[in-house]
Write a protein that holds these residues in place. Structure first.
Motif, PDB file in Angstrom:
ATOM      1  N   ARG A 268       0.842  -1.256   0.037  1.00 37.32           N
ATOM      2  CA  ARG A 268      -0.030   0.005  -0.062  1.00 37.32           C
ATOM      3  C   ARG A 268       0.806   1.254  -0.006  1.00 37.32           C
ATOM      4  NH1 ARG A 268      -1.340  -3.010   4.266  1.00 37.32           N
ATOM      5  NH2 ARG A 268      -0.983  -1.353   5.526  1.00 37.32           N
ATOM      6  N   HIS A 398      -0.199  -4.700   9.092  1.00 38.84           N
ATOM      7  CA  HIS A 398      -0.892  -5.257   8.201  1.00 38.84           C
ATOM      8  C   HIS A 398      -2.254  -4.747   8.034  1.00 38.84           C
ATOM      9  CE1 HIS A 398       1.669  -8.513   7.494  1.00 38.84           C
ATOM     10  NE2 HIS A 398       1.975  -8.722   8.728  1.00 38.84           N
ATOM     11  N   GLY A 399      -3.090  -4.422   6.944  1.00 36.95           N
ATOM     12  CA  GLY A 399      -4.090  -4.116   6.686  1.00 36.95           C
ATOM     13  C   GLY A 399      -5.407  -4.761   7.430  1.00 36.95           C
TER      14      GLY A 399
END
Length: 552
Positions: A268, A398-399
């Protein structure tokens, strides 16, 4: 120390990029023929020389049939097509019809041996005691309305036995007939005129293919209503190279786009993505330039398989970038130190696998191995020497969506409520694998590696049917103690034209032609020739003798 290594690696990459740019400027050549992938016949150098000679002679030939209902239109179109091919500069000569110089060279080849040559027809007449017919034919040729005999030929060959022998030699294009300097055939009201050419270079050079095939297609488009059929290795090679390059570009593009999407979704942010693209770009550049430096040229198959390098080389930069998710990750140097043993071990094991390909006697596999080894080492050095200095990224987390997706997938294989579904899925996979294994068969035909254009194959069959000859590069190599023994074996009526293959006998077209163009000593041609003179002289004694001073 690392800074010095990074600078040295930068210098090597710049040199590799400059060499690759120079090769691109001069015209980057890729081989497209299947023979370049196969090992040379090192165990039999005679066979290899024969194969090279046949391949060079036939591979550079280009044939085209130009057809139209109007004979003059077909002849004019054939001349236009020949001029267009000659204007490309990729053709040594154009031979639309009968080559007078080649006929002269053929006569000069046989003339010193004229005392030992008899055609089968003359031999049969003399054997039957009909020497007067030979003398009558000589008189008609010397004094006939269209006589083409001069005094010099009559002095050396008064009964014109050598011209008779030459006219009875097998004609390679049996259905074509001379037509005012051109060779043509008429079928179903359409006149087909032959245009033949010899290439100045190898038919597998991409630059030659593009220029010649482009000029050929342009000339055909400018002749509406005229049918053109083509035949030649250059056309098949052009179609194969376009297909291979398109496939390599497609696979490479899909791999690169897929990698970019996955890296973008996982990290991202643009930093890791740019680092991965840098490692891939350097690996591909040094791999291609290094392979060209080693081999001078590459096969398109090596380029096609080399595109899979993207999926392997990206692992090194991904392992380094993935360390950003580690809560204990420190500086870029610390992260590299943490992942270096793993990626180094992966590199070594992969290089061992590709190095094994270098031991194979196949030039194509060696090119693939060299391309992959150099490219992987280039990507690895880029990660180790450059990325820590270029990395300015901070620690990543982490998403939530990504974590939920991973947890859901893990739950499917762990939760008891999905046990039945898992069992059905595994059994389905096993069943599909069993069906696939049952249908699996081995095929070692190397021709399967290259898809041949169905349109070109159809045109090849049509041209071979129209001209009455095959253009296949199939041959039998006969070895013997001397020329006479080789000629006798090659022209043996018992063996000529038949060869065992695939459990049955097959007929080889034109296999017995050697006996016709080179009579063997076992037939005692010298005695037959002197006998021809005596028999023909007996017939000529009863008829007017050809004047030695006549000239036409």
């Amino acid at each position: 120390m690392r800074r010095l290594g990074a600078l040295l690696w930068l210098a090597l990459v710049l040199l590799a990029s400059g060499y690759l740019a120079l090769r691109l400027h001069d015209g980057l050549g890729f081989r497209t023929d299947l023979l370049a992938l196969l090992p040379r016949e090192e165990q039999d150098p005679v066979l290899q020389r024969a194969n090279d000679a046949v391949t060079k002679a036939l591979g550079r030939r280009v044939l085209a049939l130009v057809g139209h209902a109007d004979r003059e239109t077909a002849r004019k179109a054939a001349t236009t097509l020949g001029d267009a091919l000659l204007a490309t500069g990729q053709v040594e000569r154009i031979g639309e019809g009968i080559d007078v110089d080649r006929l002269k060279r053929l006569g000069a080849l046989y003339f010193p041996h004229r005392q030992s040559l008899l055609s089968d027809g003359d031999r049969a007449l003399l054997t039957a005691g009909k020497g007067e017919e030979v003398a009558t034919r000589a008189l008609s040729q010397a004094f006939g309305f269209a006589g083409l005999v001069d005094a010099g030929l009559l002095r050396t060959d008064p009964f014109l036995l050598l011209p008779s022998f030459l006219t009875n030699l097998p004609f390679p294009l049996s259905r074509l007939t001379p037509d005012e300097g051109m060779l043509s055939v008429t079928e179903d009201g359409t006149t087909w005129v032959l245009v033949s050419a010899v290439l100045a270079g190898e038919p597998f050079e991409l630059d030659l293919q593009d220029r010649l095939v482009g000029a050929f297609d342009d000339a055909v488009r400018d002749m509406p209503g005229v049918a053109v059929k083509r035949l030649g290795a250059v056309f098949f090679a052009h179609a194969g190279s376009r297909t291979a390059i398109t496939e390599a570009s497609t696979l490479g593009t899909l791999s690169l786009v897929g990698t970019m999407l996955l890296v973008g979704l996982a990290f991202r942010r643009p930093g890791p993505l740019l680092h991965n693209l840098l490692a891939l770009g350097v690996g591909m550049t040094v791999g291609l330039s290094g392979s060209l430096l080693l081999f001078g040229e590459l096969h398109v198959a090596a380029l096609l398989f080399g595109s899979s390098l993207i999926g392997v080389a990206v692992d090194y930069s991904l392992h380094y970038s993935a360390s950003l998710f580690d809560p204990l990750s420190g500086s870029p140097s610390d992260r590299l130190r943490h992942v270096l043993p793993g990626i180094a071990l992966g590199l070594v094991t992969t290089l061992i696998g590709y190095a094994a390909l270098m031991l194979a006697p196949f030039p194509g596999l060696r090119q693939i191995a060299a391309f992959s080894i150099i490219g992987l080492v280039g990507a690895f050095l880029t990660v180790v020497l450059w990325l820590p200095s270029l990395d300015r990224a901070r620690r990543l987390t982490h998403g939530a969506l990504m974590l939920r997706a991973a947890a859901g997938l893990w739950s499917f294989w762990e939760a008891r409520r999905w046990r039945g579904v898992r069992l059905v899925l595994v059994l389905g996979c096993v069943l599909a694998g069993a069906v696939g294994l049952a249908r699996l068969s081995a095929d070692d035909d190397v021709r399967r590696l290259q898809a041949v254009s169905a349109e070109l194959r159809h045109e090849q069959d049509e041209i071979q049917r129209l001209i009455g000859a095959t253009t296949a590069a199939q041959f039998l190599l006969v070895q013997a103690a001397d020329d006479e023994a080789a000629a006798a074996a090659g022209g043996s009526r018992r063996h000529a034209g038949r060869v065992e293959g695939e459990g049955k006998h097959r007929r080889l077209p034109d296999a017995g032609r050697l006996r016709a163009v080179r009579p063997d000593a076992a037939r005692k041609p010298c005695a037959g020739r002197h006998g021809a003179r005596r028999s023909a002289a007996g017939g000529a004694a009863r008829q007017p003798r050809p004047a030695a001073g006549r000239s036409e």
